[in-house]
Design a protein around this motif. Structure first.
Motif, mmCIF file in Angstrom:
data_model
loop_
_atom_site.group_PDB
_atom_site.id
_atom_site.type_symbol
_atom_site.label_atom_id
_atom_site.label_comp_id
_atom_site.label_asym_id
_atom_site.label_seq_id
_atom_site.Cartn_x
_atom_site.Cartn_y
_atom_site.Cartn_z
ATOM 1 N N GLU A 54 0.812 -1.219 0.000
ATOM 2 C CA GLU A 54 0.000 0.000 0.000
ATOM 3 C C GLU A 54 0.848 1.273 0.000
ATOM 4 O O GLU A 54 0.591 2.210 -0.754
ATOM 5 N N ASN A 55 1.873 1.284 0.860
ATOM 6 C CA ASN A 55 2.634 2.518 1.030
ATOM 7 C C ASN A 55 3.596 2.817 -0.125
ATOM 8 O O ASN A 55 4.293 3.807 -0.115
ATOM 9 N N ARG A 56 3.627 1.941 -1.115
ATOM 10 C CA ARG A 56 4.549 2.184 -2.223
ATOM 11 C C ARG A 56 3.841 2.656 -3.491
ATOM 12 O O ARG A 56 4.457 2.818 -4.536
ATOM 13 N N ILE A 57 2.537 2.863 -3.396
ATOM 14 C CA ILE A 57 1.770 3.261 -4.584
ATOM 15 C C ILE A 57 2.090 4.700 -4.994
ATOM 16 O O ILE A 57 2.057 5.614 -4.170
ATOM 17 N N VAL A 58 2.449 4.864 -6.265
ATOM 18 C CA VAL A 58 2.603 6.200 -6.829
ATOM 19 C C VAL A 58 1.568 6.392 -7.935
ATOM 20 O O VAL A 58 0.766 7.311 -7.919
ATOM 21 N N TYR A 59 1.603 5.476 -8.888
ATOM 22 C CA TYR A 59 0.640 5.515 -9.986
ATOM 23 C C TYR A 59 -0.283 4.304 -9.911
ATOM 24 O O TYR A 59 0.072 3.286 -9.325
ATOM 25 N N ASP A 60 -1.456 4.435 -10.548
ATOM 26 C CA ASP A 60 -2.395 3.315 -10.545
ATOM 27 C C ASP A 60 -2.933 3.055 -11.950
ATOM 28 O O ASP A 60 -2.532 3.715 -12.913
ATOM 29 N N VAL A 65 -4.262 4.236 -17.901
ATOM 30 C CA VAL A 65 -5.298 4.340 -18.921
ATOM 31 C C VAL A 65 -5.436 5.783 -19.420
ATOM 32 O O VAL A 65 -5.644 6.021 -20.601
ATOM 33 N N GLU A 66 -5.285 6.717 -18.527
ATOM 34 C CA GLU A 66 -5.448 8.122 -18.916
ATOM 35 C C GLU A 66 -4.126 8.768 -19.341
ATOM 36 O O GLU A 66 -4.054 9.980 -19.539
ATOM 37 N N GLY A 67 -3.093 7.950 -19.445
ATOM 38 C CA GLY A 67 -1.848 8.420 -20.046
ATOM 39 C C GLY A 67 -0.963 9.266 -19.139
ATOM 40 O O GLY A 67 -0.062 9.951 -19.602
ATOM 41 N N ARG A 70 3.631 5.630 -17.746
ATOM 42 C CA ARG A 70 3.802 4.419 -18.532
ATOM 43 C C ARG A 70 3.411 3.228 -17.676
ATOM 44 O O ARG A 70 3.441 3.290 -16.448
ATOM 45 N N LEU A 71 3.061 2.137 -18.354
ATOM 46 C CA LEU A 71 2.616 0.939 -17.648
ATOM 47 C C LEU A 71 3.654 0.502 -16.603
ATOM 48 O O LEU A 71 3.327 0.195 -15.462
ATOM 49 N N ARG A 72 4.916 0.495 -17.010
ATOM 50 C CA ARG A 72 6.008 0.093 -16.117
ATOM 51 C C ARG A 72 6.024 0.875 -14.810
ATOM 52 O O ARG A 72 6.319 0.333 -13.744
ATOM 53 N N GLN A 73 5.694 2.171 -14.915
ATOM 54 C CA GLN A 73 5.753 3.015 -13.722
ATOM 55 C C GLN A 73 4.668 2.658 -12.708
ATOM 56 O O GLN A 73 4.802 2.947 -11.526
ATOM 57 N N ALA A 74 3.581 2.053 -13.195
ATOM 58 C CA ALA A 74 2.489 1.694 -12.283
ATOM 59 C C ALA A 74 2.684 0.298 -11.696
ATOM 60 O O ALA A 74 1.907 -0.153 -10.858
ATOM 61 N N MET A 75 3.740 -0.403 -12.150
ATOM 62 C CA MET A 75 3.962 -1.772 -11.652
ATOM 63 C C MET A 75 4.857 -1.735 -10.423
ATOM 64 O O MET A 75 6.047 -1.466 -10.514
ATOM 65 N N ILE A 76 4.268 -2.017 -9.263
ATOM 66 C CA ILE A 76 5.035 -1.995 -8.019
ATOM 67 C C ILE A 76 5.656 -3.378 -7.811
ATOM 68 O O ILE A 76 4.953 -4.384 -7.807
#
Ligand SMILES: Nc1ncnc2c1ncn2[C@@H]1O[C@H](COP(=O)(O)OP(=O)(O)O)[C@@H](O)[C@H]1O
Ligand SMILES: [Mg+2]
Lengths: 265, 242
Positions: A54-60, A65-67, A70-76
């Motif tokens: 939970e505490n490592r979320i930056v992007y979701d 989807v809304e650009g 990048r996909l990679r950046q949302a992968m924790i």
């Protein structure tokens, strides 16, 4: 590489979809697979909590989807494993922020790099459900040994068949062997008889699951220290990989008649 | 009147009702036609889900919402808009409506809208179910949430699970286990019958009679036929030559 997209869904809420997603993803990662767990429960995310990320979320997912990233950046990355990632859901948006075609695009990109994309679904049969199955190759239905949960599972299986995403497989969660033997709970046979789909897992009621969820350590990570649910999840992972793993012994048999009469009392 | 009847076609499909409209005439005329038709047959359709085929007619958001309200008035749920117009499809999708029928040859955005299946199931249903009572035969199990509406007889080769329902103008024959709800003779035919290999329904209705079947624990299933006798629904063991 072309990874497999597996959707974990149920119809009824609270039956254990998030628990199953987190533990299957963990169990598959422990087998050395590249796995991403994707939370499609927009607005009610909690896969991140159960995985302890939970505490490592930056992007979701909605940012992807809304650009906004990048996909990679949302992968924790889950550092406890070689290759386990989480794509969290947005907490502050609703289901309409993502469309089924967005899910197809995201999953197609993930397929290139991953062995498994495991999607956690929201409860219900509306937009969120359609998002969760849009890109799926394989659907796992989670149910509890409870008439209302089985009824909702039946409904979901019908919808999946209508969408031509079948055949779905079944996981029965929260089985209390003692109650089944006393005839106070639907048995696995009763459930299969109604739903008529392939069984891939039976998970016992186990307090370690709740403890693990609160600590962000899925039980599948526990070695052989007694948690029976832990073994059940690892068995499902084996079956998904095509192994013929026998089902764990679940206590005494009782006669068909006893079960029926207790059902209808 | 005859002209109008041709512009609106209603039939039972696997997901409820499919209403096909013509793209001619104004939106107000379309609403008036729908209203007239629902007024007439509303009771029979009650509670169904509706997919509306609007063909090339463009609809804006306000018009779709108006249609949604119109169906709600008659206790129907509009769940899908099938449109040739891409913009109409986008608007419908944003309103969380489906824009294609399951099994039709379209992508997720509803592009390449192929010809609609003329009927549900295996294509045995007649195109004009409204005319004379014919048989709708489905070779599948009806799971919870499925609703079959047909003004003739219905034959199911498979189970009818709890939470599924069949509403038929004529008889209903289930070659399998009947655990859901069946209404035979729904337009008032009290000579209609319901047969099943294992008759264990949540509820049975024939014409205006309603019966709740007692759950007999542990019995061995055998074929039964339910019909109205002396003003009541009764179930009898199937005997050849009945
Ligand atoms: N086998 C089990 N034994 C004990 N508790 C369980 C089990 N499976 C799930 N739970 C608990 O049930 C609750 C709901 O589970 P969750 O996975 O969040 O369901 P869902 O995602 O379907 O809403 C959680 O508190 C979870 O810890
Ligand atoms: Mg959940």
């Amino acid at each position: 590489m072309s990874g497999k997209v597996i959707t974990v869904t149920s119809g009824k809420g609270g039956v254990g979809k998030t628990t199953v997603t987190a533990n299957l993803a963990t169990a598959l990662a422990m087998r050395g697979r590249k796995v991403v767990a994707l939370d499609a429960d927009i607005g009610l995310r909690n896969l991140d909590i159960v995985l302890g990320l939970e505490n490592r979320i930056v992007y979701d997912l909605v940012d992807v989807v809304e650009g906004r990233c990048r996909l990679r950046q949302a992968m924790i990355k889950d550092k406890r494993h070689q290759e386990l990632y989480l794509i969290p859901a947005a907490q502050t948006r609703d289901k309409s922020a993502v469309s089924p075609s967005d899910m197809v695009l995201v999953c197609n990109e993930l397929r290139q790099e991953m062995d498994y994309i495991i999607i956690d679904s929201p409860a219900g049969i509306e937009r969120g459900f359609r998002n969760a199955i849009a890109a799926t190759d394989h659907v796992l239905i989670v149910t509890n040994p409870e008439v209302s949960a089985v009824r909702d599972a039946d409904r979901i299986i019908g919808l999946i068949e209508a969408e031509e995403k079948g055949p779905a497989c079944l996981i029965v969660n929260r089985v209390k062997p003692a109650m089944v033997s006393r005839g106070e709970m639907l048995s696995i046979e009763d459930i299969i008889d109604i739903l008529a789909i392939q069984l891939v897992g039976v998970i016992p009621e186990d307090e370690h699951i709740l403890i693990g969820s609160n600590q962000g350590t899925p039980v599948a990570m526990n070695g052989s220290n007694g948690a029976s649910a832990s073994q059940a999840f690892r068995n499902i992972a084996g079956r998904l990989e095509g192994e013929d793993v026998p089902f764990m012994e679940l206590k005494a048999k009782i006669s068909f008649l006893d079960r029926l009469s207790s059902l209808f009392n | 009147m005859i002209q109008e009847a041709q512009q609106l076609r209603i039939k039972g499909i696997r997901d409820g009702l499919l209403i096909t409209t013509s793209s001619e005439g104004s939106f107000a005329e379309l609403c008036a036609q729908l209203r007239a038709e629902l007024q007439q047959k509303g009771a029979f359709f009650q509670g169904s889900r509706v997919a509306l085929q609007v063909e090339a007619r463009p609809l804006n958001k306000a018009q779709i919402l108006q249609l949604q309200r119109l169906f709600i008035e008659y206790n129907l749920e509009l769940w899908a808009i099938l449109a040739d117009n891409a913009e109409t499809r986008t608007i419908a999708r944003d309103l969380d409506l489906a824009i294609r029928l399951a099994g039709s040859q379209t992508d997720l955005d509803g592009n390449v809208l192929a010809h609609l299946p003329e009927s549900s199931g295996n294509g045995h249903a007649p195109a004009h179910q409204q005319s004379d009572a014919q048989v709708l035969m489905l070779r599948e199990t009806l799971r919870s949430g499925r609703s079959i509406l047909h003004d003739g007889h219905v034959v199911i080769m498979g189970d009818v699970n709890a939470g599924a329902e069949i509403i038929a103008g004529g008889d209903v024959l289930v070659w399998g286990r009947l655990r859901g709800l069946v209404h035979a003779g729904a337009m008032g035919d009290d000579t209609a019958v319901i047969c099943a290999l294992d008759l264990n329904p949540t509820q049975l209705r024939i014409a205006d009679q309603i019966a709740i079947a007692p759950h007999e624990a542990g019995r061995t299933p055998y074929p039964e036929q339910a019909s109205i006798k002396n003003g009541q629904i009764i179930a009898e063991r199937w005997k050849s030559g009945n």
